[in-house]
Design an enzyme around this catalytic site. Structure first.
Site, PDB file in Angstrom:
ATOM      1  N   GLU A  37     -20.882  -4.434  36.671  1.00 47.74           N
ATOM      2  CA  GLU A  37     -21.044  -4.855  38.075  1.00 47.74           C
ATOM      3  C   GLU A  37     -19.698  -4.724  38.777  1.00 47.74           C
ATOM      4  OE1 GLU A  37     -23.503  -6.159  40.465  1.00 47.74           O
ATOM      5  OE2 GLU A  37     -21.652  -5.741  41.533  1.00 47.74           O
ATOM      6  N   GLN A  45     -29.739 -12.254  49.430  1.00 46.20           N
ATOM      7  CA  GLN A  45     -30.127 -11.454  50.600  1.00 46.20           C
ATOM      8  C   GLN A  45     -31.295 -12.041  51.410  1.00 46.20           C
ATOM      9  OE1 GLN A  45     -30.560  -7.280  49.244  1.00 46.20           O
ATOM     10  NE2 GLN A  45     -29.107  -7.757  47.623  1.00 46.20           N
ATOM     11  N   CYS A 163     -38.067  -6.039  50.469  1.00 37.65           N
ATOM     12  CA  CYS A 163     -38.682  -7.006  51.379  1.00 37.65           C
ATOM     13  C   CYS A 163     -39.351  -6.337  52.584  1.00 37.65           C
ATOM     14  CB  CYS A 163     -37.711  -8.062  51.856  1.00 37.65           C
ATOM     15  SG  CYS A 163     -38.623  -9.444  52.590  1.00 37.65           S
ATOM     16  N   ASP A 302     -35.326  -3.937  42.291  1.00 34.79           N
ATOM     17  CA  ASP A 302     -35.563  -2.895  43.287  1.00 34.79           C
ATOM     18  C   ASP A 302     -35.439  -1.478  42.737  1.00 34.79           C
ATOM     19  OD1 ASP A 302     -35.798  -5.028  44.992  1.00 34.79           O
ATOM     20  OD2 ASP A 302     -33.928  -4.658  46.080  1.00 34.79           O
ATOM     21  N   LYS A 310     -40.945  -4.990  46.641  1.00 38.68           N
ATOM     22  CA  LYS A 310     -39.602  -5.168  46.059  1.00 38.68           C
ATOM     23  C   LYS A 310     -38.945  -6.419  46.638  1.00 38.68           C
ATOM     24  CE  LYS A 310     -38.833  -0.224  45.245  1.00 38.68           C
ATOM     25  NZ  LYS A 310     -38.865  -0.239  43.780  1.00 38.68           N
ATOM     26  N   THR A 311     -38.952  -7.493  45.872  1.00 41.30           N
ATOM     27  CA  THR A 311     -38.443  -8.784  46.344  1.00 41.30           C
ATOM     28  C   THR A 311     -37.752  -9.527  45.192  1.00 41.30           C
ATOM     29  OG1 THR A 311     -40.555  -9.790  45.777  1.00 41.30           O
ATOM     30  CG2 THR A 311     -40.256  -9.170  48.080  1.00 41.30           C
ATOM     31  N   ALA A 313     -38.472 -12.520  44.645  1.00 39.58           N
ATOM     32  CA  ALA A 313     -39.585 -13.296  44.087  1.00 39.58           C
ATOM     33  C   ALA A 313     -40.257 -12.526  42.951  1.00 39.58           C
ATOM     34  CB  ALA A 313     -40.593 -13.606  45.184  1.00 39.58           C
ATOM     35  N   CYS A 346     -43.579 -12.874  49.925  1.00 41.52           N
ATOM     36  CA  CYS A 346     -42.868 -12.500  51.136  1.00 41.52           C
ATOM     37  C   CYS A 346     -43.009 -13.659  52.120  1.00 41.52           C
ATOM     38  CB  CYS A 346     -43.503 -11.219  51.694  1.00 41.52           C
ATOM     39  SG  CYS A 346     -42.536 -10.549  53.022  1.00 41.52           S
TER      40      CYS A 346
HETATM   41  P1  FAD Z   1     -29.544  -6.486  44.223  1.00 41.03           P
HETATM   42  O1  FAD Z   1     -29.750  -7.952  44.277  1.00 41.03           O
HETATM   43  O2  FAD Z   1     -29.322  -5.742  45.485  1.00 41.03           O
HETATM   44  O3  FAD Z   1     -28.346  -6.253  43.215  1.00 41.03           O
HETATM   45  C1  FAD Z   1     -27.904  -4.999  42.798  1.00 41.03           C
HETATM   46  C2  FAD Z   1     -26.542  -5.196  42.129  1.00 41.03           C
HETATM   47  O4  FAD Z   1     -26.175  -4.000  41.480  1.00 41.03           O
HETATM   48  C3  FAD Z   1     -25.443  -5.525  43.148  1.00 41.03           C
HETATM   49  O5  FAD Z   1     -24.695  -6.636  42.701  1.00 41.03           O
HETATM   50  C4  FAD Z   1     -24.610  -4.264  43.169  1.00 41.03           C
HETATM   51  O6  FAD Z   1     -23.239  -4.520  43.417  1.00 41.03           O
HETATM   52  C5  FAD Z   1     -24.836  -3.706  41.780  1.00 41.03           C
HETATM   53  N1  FAD Z   1     -24.686  -2.252  41.694  1.00 41.03           N
HETATM   54  C6  FAD Z   1     -25.036  -1.338  42.607  1.00 41.03           C
HETATM   55  N2  FAD Z   1     -24.757  -0.109  42.179  1.00 41.03           N
HETATM   56  C7  FAD Z   1     -24.233  -0.259  40.944  1.00 41.03           C
HETATM   57  C8  FAD Z   1     -23.735   0.653  39.987  1.00 41.03           C
HETATM   58  N3  FAD Z   1     -23.718   1.962  40.236  1.00 41.03           N
HETATM   59  N4  FAD Z   1     -23.255   0.177  38.821  1.00 41.03           N
HETATM   60  C9  FAD Z   1     -23.261  -1.162  38.576  1.00 41.03           C
HETATM   61  N5  FAD Z   1     -23.705  -2.072  39.462  1.00 41.03           N
HETATM   62  C10 FAD Z   1     -24.185  -1.618  40.616  1.00 41.03           C
HETATM   63  N6  FAD Z   1     -36.682 -11.049  48.635  1.00 41.03           N
HETATM   64  C11 FAD Z   1     -37.469 -12.149  48.565  1.00 41.03           C
HETATM   65  O7  FAD Z   1     -37.920 -12.486  47.469  1.00 41.03           O
HETATM   66  N7  FAD Z   1     -37.789 -12.889  49.666  1.00 41.03           N
HETATM   67  C12 FAD Z   1     -37.290 -12.590  50.889  1.00 41.03           C
HETATM   68  O8  FAD Z   1     -37.565 -13.284  51.860  1.00 41.03           O
HETATM   69  C13 FAD Z   1     -36.421 -11.463  51.000  1.00 41.03           C
HETATM   70  N8  FAD Z   1     -35.899 -11.139  52.207  1.00 41.03           N
HETATM   71  C14 FAD Z   1     -34.993 -10.118  52.284  1.00 41.03           C
HETATM   72  C15 FAD Z   1     -34.401  -9.850  53.520  1.00 41.03           C
HETATM   73  C16 FAD Z   1     -33.447  -8.854  53.617  1.00 41.03           C
HETATM   74  C17 FAD Z   1     -32.818  -8.578  54.954  1.00 41.03           C
HETATM   75  C18 FAD Z   1     -33.062  -8.112  52.467  1.00 41.03           C
HETATM   76  C19 FAD Z   1     -31.988  -7.050  52.569  1.00 41.03           C
HETATM   77  C20 FAD Z   1     -33.664  -8.357  51.250  1.00 41.03           C
HETATM   78  C21 FAD Z   1     -34.642  -9.356  51.135  1.00 41.03           C
HETATM   79  N9  FAD Z   1     -35.285  -9.632  49.920  1.00 41.03           N
HETATM   80  C22 FAD Z   1     -36.132 -10.706  49.834  1.00 41.03           C
HETATM   81  C23 FAD Z   1     -35.180  -8.698  48.795  1.00 41.03           C
HETATM   82  C24 FAD Z   1     -34.268  -9.148  47.658  1.00 41.03           C
HETATM   83  O9  FAD Z   1     -33.011  -9.544  48.149  1.00 41.03           O
HETATM   84  C25 FAD Z   1     -34.112  -7.986  46.680  1.00 41.03           C
HETATM   85  O10 FAD Z   1     -35.412  -7.540  46.298  1.00 41.03           O
HETATM   86  C26 FAD Z   1     -33.334  -8.376  45.441  1.00 41.03           C
HETATM   87  O11 FAD Z   1     -32.031  -8.784  45.783  1.00 41.03           O
HETATM   88  C27 FAD Z   1     -33.273  -7.210  44.476  1.00 41.03           C
HETATM   89  O12 FAD Z   1     -32.522  -7.553  43.367  1.00 41.03           O
HETATM   90  P2  FAD Z   1     -31.802  -6.409  42.497  1.00 41.03           P
HETATM   91  O13 FAD Z   1     -31.062  -7.125  41.442  1.00 41.03           O
HETATM   92  O14 FAD Z   1     -32.777  -5.353  42.143  1.00 41.03           O
HETATM   93  O15 FAD Z   1     -30.773  -5.761  43.534  1.00 41.03           O
END
Ligand code: FAD
Length: 403
Positions: A37, A45, A163, A302, A310-311, A313, A346
């Protein structure tokens, strides 16, 4: 910073999915875990929508990464730039190669502002913002406050995004504010959506249509914005149901744009990618979250190809499945491994104190956490859950592998 280059489990990404899964793996006794990371900051988010709506401070949506990193995991502060599942390894930006017995791929989604001509240049300038960027969510609120008449445009792009409710939630929060300020009737609100309906689950689409009507929002269904002219405050809108029709030109006085999204390029270009889908997400089985060609690789969040919404949740329900499936494959868990049913939630915020808590699965059918309550309407208690309950649960339990 560890110098070791080989681990039992390598987790790529310390976001919602990566930290939650690593914490859970450690709790069931899996050892020798590394998390790749690069960021010093971890974001919650889901609250960025409320930052854009002026209801939450930007600073409440983040913590130092060091605070959420599980103590017993090795933090590799670098970025993966390549994946070679044939040799069980990831290439890192600093030139290191990290190999694994088991991998959890969780680098999140890529925002492609450059895929709509003019958008990348326009976003963050003048009257254009996006809650999809931490730094720009406060600008959304500044712009909402400054708008007292004219046209306000909101869009949702074509293709999977994180989201899928967020593009419309901010339209409702803006409209609610303008209504309370007594200027709503001077503002034309246009919401551009790629699909034929307001929301994919009929049970929640019905009350949302009432919200749209209340705020007098013009919805352009089956449509997408295909270009943005920031300096002249204009967009072009394509009718996807009638692609030969001339593009609609519209000028705006306020715009909130959501960019097209895909898997990160380095995933899309790797052997982990779903080759049938140009978005290139990690190709995993939609119930086991295990890679369809490389059984020692799992994807969560995601970056995975699963067709859920994609959330965060969804990740809360996916993480126990990844842990169960992985430990079963490792031979340290007997019994039937858990399956993921596509659960996502959502919280559709519709005003400064109301929310329709949409929870559903792959079918898609409603899967309410509180079945005794009528969830197909705007509720104050569910707004409180969204505003206070879920963030507290996230920081204090989910990231610790407890929820
Ligand atoms: P992320 O949480 O985005 O984390 C990805 C991580 O990987 C980051 O820390 C990043 O630095 C790291 N990374 C990236 N590239 C690399 C790499 N090459 N090598 C190593 N590390 C890397 N979800 C809900 O459940 N309810 C909601 O109401 C909701 N509202 C939202 C509103 C907005 C405006 C947004 C933007 C999102 C919302 N979401 C909501 C969605 C939710 O935030 C995401 O689905 C969730 O954060 C996805 O988790 P993740 O771990 O897949 O990705």
């Amino acid at each position: 910073m560890t110098e070791k280059n080989k681990f039992n489990v390598v987790v790529v990404g310390g976001g919602t999915a990566g930290i939650t899964t690593a914490a859970r793996l450690l709790r069931v006794g899996v050892k020798d875990i590394a998390i790749v990371e690069p960021s010093e900051v971890h974001y919650y988010q889901p609250l960025w929508t409320l930052v854009g709506g002026g209801l939450v401070k930007q600073s409440t949506t983040l913590r130092a990464m060091a605070k959420v990193m599980p103590d017993k995991a090795a933090w590799i502060k670098d970025r993966a730039i390549g994946a070679d599942p044939e040799s069980n390894s990831f290439a890192l930006a600093n030139g290191r190669e990290i190999s694994y017995d088991w991998a959890v791929v969780a680098p999140g989604i890529q925002l492609n502002f450059n895929k709509i001509p003019g958008l990348e240049e326009a976003v963050g300038k003048d009257v254009v913002s996006s809650n999809y960027r931490f730094d720009l969510a406060p600008k959304t609120w500044e712009n909402i406050k400054a708008t007292t008449s004219g046209t306000a445009i909101f869009n949702m792009p074509t293709g999977a995004i994180k989201c899928a409710g967020a593009p419309q939630k901010i339209a409702y929060l803006a409209a609610d504010y303008w209504q309370r300020k007594g200027v709503l009737d001077k503002i034309r609100i246009v919401l551009v959506l790629p699909g034929p309906g307001i929301f994919g689950v009929p049970e929640f689409a019905k009350p949302l249509l009432e919200v749209v009507k209340r705020y007098n929002i013009e919805v352009r269904y089956s449509s997408e914005i295909v270009s943005v002219d920031g300096p002249n405050r204009r967009v072009q809108i394509k009718n996807l149901a009638n692609p030969d029709a001339p593009l609609e030109e519209m000028s705006y006085d306020f715009a909130h744009f959501v960019p097209p999204q895909s898997a990160p390029d380095w995933i899309r270009e790797s052997k982990l990618a779903d080759t049938a889908n140009p978005a290139g997400y990690v190709e995993v089985d939609k119930n086991s979250l295990q890679h369809v060609r490389y059984p020692n690789v799992f994807a969560i969040g995601d970056a995975g190809s699963t067709p859920n919404s994609k959330t965060g949740a969804a990740i809360r329900k996916q993480a126990p499945v990844v842990v169960s499936q992985m430990t079963y494959a490792m031979g340290i868990q007997s019994g039937k491994p858990k399956q993921y049913d596509g659960y996502a939630s959502c919280p559709l915020v519709t005003s400064h104190n109301r929310c329709i808590m949409a929870e559903f699965d792959y079918k898609p059918q409603p899967t309410p956490t509180f079945p005794v309550l009528n969830m197909q309407k705007e509720r104050w208690d569910m707004f409180m859950v969204k505003r206070y309950g879920l963030p507290a649960m996230y920081w204090n339990a989910m990231l610790k592998g407890l929820a």
